[in-house]
Design a protein around this motif. Sequence first.
Motif, PDB file in Angstrom:
ATOM      1  N   PHE A   1       2.098   8.451   4.313  1.00  9.01           N
ATOM      2  CA  PHE A   1       2.731   9.689   4.738  1.00  9.01           C
ATOM      3  C   PHE A   1       1.699  10.808   4.660  1.00  9.01           C
ATOM      4  N   ILE A   2       1.463  11.483   5.805  1.00  9.69           N
ATOM      5  CA  ILE A   2       0.387  12.481   5.896  1.00  9.69           C
ATOM      6  C   ILE A   2       0.991  13.857   6.154  1.00  9.69           C
ATOM      7  N   THR A   3       0.619  14.814   5.320  1.00 12.11           N
ATOM      8  CA  THR A   3       1.318  16.093   5.256  1.00 12.11           C
ATOM      9  C   THR A   3       0.501  17.300   5.723  1.00 12.11           C
ATOM     10  N   ARG A   4      -0.680  17.503   5.152  1.00 11.91           N
ATOM     11  CA  ARG A   4      -1.311  18.817   5.150  1.00 11.91           C
ATOM     12  C   ARG A   4      -1.545  19.419   6.538  1.00 11.91           C
ATOM     13  N   LEU A   5      -2.055  18.630   7.474  1.00 10.30           N
ATOM     14  CA  LEU A   5      -2.459  19.188   8.762  1.00 10.30           C
ATOM     15  C   LEU A   5      -1.292  19.814   9.511  1.00 10.30           C
ATOM     16  N   THR A   6      -0.122  19.203   9.460  1.00 11.82           N
ATOM     17  CA  THR A   6       0.989  19.634  10.313  1.00 11.82           C
ATOM     18  C   THR A   6       2.096  20.370   9.570  1.00 11.82           C
ATOM     19  N   HIS A   7       1.983  20.514   8.271  1.00  5.33           N
ATOM     20  CA  HIS A   7       3.102  21.056   7.493  1.00  5.33           C
ATOM     21  C   HIS A   7       3.374  22.536   7.746  1.00  5.33           C
ATOM     22  N   ASP A   8       2.323  23.337   7.853  1.00  5.30           N
ATOM     23  CA  ASP A   8       2.511  24.793   7.871  1.00  5.30           C
ATOM     24  C   ASP A   8       2.485  25.426   9.256  1.00  5.30           C
ATOM     25  N   GLU A   9       1.762  24.822  10.185  1.00  2.00           N
ATOM     26  CA  GLU A   9       1.580  25.423  11.504  1.00  2.00           C
ATOM     27  C   GLU A   9       1.981  24.454  12.606  1.00  2.00           C
ATOM     28  N   VAL A  10       2.944  24.852  13.448  1.00  2.91           N
ATOM     29  CA  VAL A  10       3.368  24.008  14.571  1.00  2.91           C
ATOM     30  C   VAL A  10       2.187  23.677  15.467  1.00  2.91           C
ATOM     31  N   SER A  11       1.320  24.673  15.721  1.00  6.05           N
ATOM     32  CA  SER A  11       0.210  24.481  16.656  1.00  6.05           C
ATOM     33  C   SER A  11      -0.811  23.460  16.163  1.00  6.05           C
ATOM     34  N   ASN A  12      -0.838  23.194  14.838  1.00  2.00           N
ATOM     35  CA  ASN A  12      -1.778  22.197  14.325  1.00  2.00           C
ATOM     36  C   ASN A  12      -1.429  20.783  14.769  1.00  2.00           C
ATOM     37  N   THR A  13      -0.215  20.605  15.275  1.00  3.45           N
ATOM     38  CA  THR A  13       0.190  19.287  15.762  1.00  3.45           C
ATOM     39  C   THR A  13      -0.746  18.812  16.866  1.00  3.45           C
ATOM     40  N   LYS A  14      -1.246  19.728  17.699  1.00  2.97           N
ATOM     41  CA  LYS A  14      -2.157  19.325  18.778  1.00  2.97           C
ATOM     42  C   LYS A  14      -3.482  18.810  18.219  1.00  2.97           C
TER      43      LYS A  14
ATOM     44  N   LEU B   1       0.848  -1.191   0.000  1.00  9.19           N
ATOM     45  CA  LEU B   1       0.000   0.000   0.000  1.00  9.19           C
ATOM     46  C   LEU B   1       0.877   1.232   0.000  1.00  9.19           C
ATOM     47  N   TYR B   2       0.483   2.221  -0.808  1.00  5.03           N
ATOM     48  CA  TYR B   2       1.135   3.530  -0.804  1.00  5.03           C
ATOM     49  C   TYR B   2       0.047   4.583  -0.690  1.00  5.03           C
ATOM     50  N   SER B   3       0.145   5.425   0.355  1.00  2.75           N
ATOM     51  CA  SER B   3      -0.930   6.383   0.618  1.00  2.75           C
ATOM     52  C   SER B   3      -0.362   7.729   1.050  1.00  2.75           C
ATOM     53  N   GLU B   4      -0.827   8.807   0.422  1.00  2.60           N
ATOM     54  CA  GLU B   4      -0.503  10.170   0.828  1.00  2.60           C
ATOM     55  C   GLU B   4      -1.741  11.051   0.671  1.00  2.60           C
ATOM     56  N   ASP B   5      -1.842  12.056   1.534  1.00  3.90           N
ATOM     57  CA  ASP B   5      -2.899  13.054   1.398  1.00  3.90           C
ATOM     58  C   ASP B   5      -2.389  14.206   0.537  1.00  3.90           C
ATOM     59  N   ALA B   6      -3.155  15.296   0.461  1.00  8.15           N
ATOM     60  CA  ALA B   6      -2.730  16.546  -0.192  1.00  8.15           C
ATOM     61  C   ALA B   6      -2.086  16.281  -1.549  1.00  8.15           C
ATOM     62  N   SER B   7      -2.888  15.959  -2.539  1.00  5.24           N
ATOM     63  CA  SER B   7      -2.375  15.508  -3.837  1.00  5.24           C
ATOM     64  C   SER B   7      -1.404  16.485  -4.482  1.00  5.24           C
TER      65      SER B   7
ATOM     66  N   LEU C   1      -7.861   8.771  -5.373  1.00  5.15           N
ATOM     67  CA  LEU C   1      -8.764   9.304  -4.345  1.00  5.15           C
ATOM     68  C   LEU C   1      -8.375  10.725  -3.960  1.00  5.15           C
ATOM     69  N   SER C   2      -7.070  10.959  -3.708  1.00  7.31           N
ATOM     70  CA  SER C   2      -6.635  12.285  -3.270  1.00  7.31           C
ATOM     71  C   SER C   2      -6.859  13.326  -4.368  1.00  7.31           C
ATOM     72  N   LEU C   3      -6.674  12.951  -5.633  1.00  8.58           N
ATOM     73  CA  LEU C   3      -6.929  13.868  -6.737  1.00  8.58           C
ATOM     74  C   LEU C   3      -8.413  14.205  -6.838  1.00  8.58           C
ATOM     75  N   ALA C   4      -9.249  13.189  -6.668  1.00  6.10           N
ATOM     76  CA  ALA C   4     -10.695  13.415  -6.743  1.00  6.10           C
ATOM     77  C   ALA C   4     -11.166  14.330  -5.618  1.00  6.10           C
ATOM     78  N   LEU C   5     -10.682  14.090  -4.397  1.00  6.36           N
ATOM     79  CA  LEU C   5     -11.067  14.938  -3.266  1.00  6.36           C
ATOM     80  C   LEU C   5     -10.616  16.376  -3.472  1.00  6.36           C
ATOM     81  N   GLU C   6      -9.400  16.545  -3.966  1.00  2.00           N
ATOM     82  CA  GLU C   6      -8.856  17.891  -4.154  1.00  2.00           C
ATOM     83  C   GLU C   6      -9.673  18.685  -5.168  1.00  2.00           C
ATOM     84  N   GLY C   7     -10.234  17.985  -6.147  1.00  9.11           N
ATOM     85  CA  GLY C   7     -11.002  18.661  -7.183  1.00  9.11           C
ATOM     86  C   GLY C   7     -12.405  19.054  -6.780  1.00  9.11           C
ATOM     87  N   MET C   8     -12.869  18.543  -5.647  1.00  6.09           N
ATOM     88  CA  MET C   8     -14.221  18.866  -5.169  1.00  6.09           C
ATOM     89  C   MET C   8     -14.149  20.045  -4.207  1.00  6.09           C
ATOM     90  N   HIS C   9     -14.133  21.241  -4.733  1.00  8.05           N
ATOM     91  CA  HIS C   9     -13.857  22.426  -3.933  1.00  8.05           C
ATOM     92  C   HIS C   9     -14.929  22.714  -2.878  1.00  8.05           C
TER      93      HIS C   9
END
Length: 366
Positions: free
Chosen positions: A202-215, A124-130, A154-162
């Motif tokens: 590997f999951i990126t979006r939630l924690t990539h930009d803001e340290v406080s989002n780690t909580k 299995l290979y899985s990533e969010d934030a296409s 899946l990630s491409l389809a989700l990203e396209g549904m604004h």
Amino acid sequence: MGFSIRRDSVENRVNVERRCIESFKKHSHDKRHLSILMMGVDSISRNNMIRYMPKTRHFLHENLSALDFLGYNKVADNTFLNIVPMTTGKFVHELPWNTSLTGVSFDQFDFIWNKFSERGYRTLYSEDASYGQTFDYEKAGFKKPTADYFDRPLSLALEGMHDIWNTNHHCVHARPETDIYLEYTRRFVHKFKTSPYFSFTFITRLTHDEVSNTKKADDLYFRFLEGLSKESTLNNTILLFYSDHGIRFGKFRQTFIGKIEERLPFLFIILPQWFKEKYPEIYQNLKINQQRLTTPFDIFETLTHILNFYTYDIQNSKKRPGLSLFNPIPETRRCEDANILPHWCTCATQHVLSTRDQTVTKPTEQ
């Protein structure tokens, strides 16, 4: 939620199982196997994991008897430059790829999950934030699914549904995006918990930009790990729970401790109880190595050791940059020994320089 499972337009779920069963029988030396579950989280230093993810960390230590690697140091700058050593055992510049080849796909490269696939492991290979995935951001990605179960469609389809996104693009309607990908992984490992598998998430979006989002991630990862434990999913699995690096930009990164934390992500390893009892020397080595300097190259070498468990050649492994964590890491290991590029070494000593020192004055004179 279903799985995207095809390597090509012909092979289907039945063929995947047939191929895996036949290949595993051909290569297996033991009825008991270790499946691999790699769970990566973007931009969380070990210290920020301690600060912001107390529930997850407590569960890892108290319920899963996780090994916590205090000296885990990144070897290069960003996600891509650290994931490649972890999954190929090489620096990016050692691969047949460079920044002038951004249009060249990664299908030809021999990633570690391909090696396990050849031995009969379901992959299995899985990533969010296409838009920002490790092998797709400013790169060509994979033209064919790189694993038996591959969720980029899946990630491409989700990203396209604004119209389905909210909370700064972190939630799909009322559900955190991170939770969707954790559930995808959970279903895979639950379905194959008695069969050999290799899972890379590997999951990126939630924690990539803001340290406080780690909580905000704490409860999500806690529930994921708790679910695996309750379902006895990890009875035949080694779990590697890790980050690629700490936060790489912002005001905190500009501080001295921010600079250090950027270089020190977290790494936890969880082993089945039967494996610890059957191989006490390996378990003891892992416990010792918690206090040693370790890197993504060592993760690759450990996975290689697992793949070739009965035929692993320590002498031959010395030709590669990493050391298997199943063997003792030298206490005297230095950054240059571990192939950590000098700029990212946290072992370097700090010196106070005079404003008249040549190191200070020379750049200003040019």
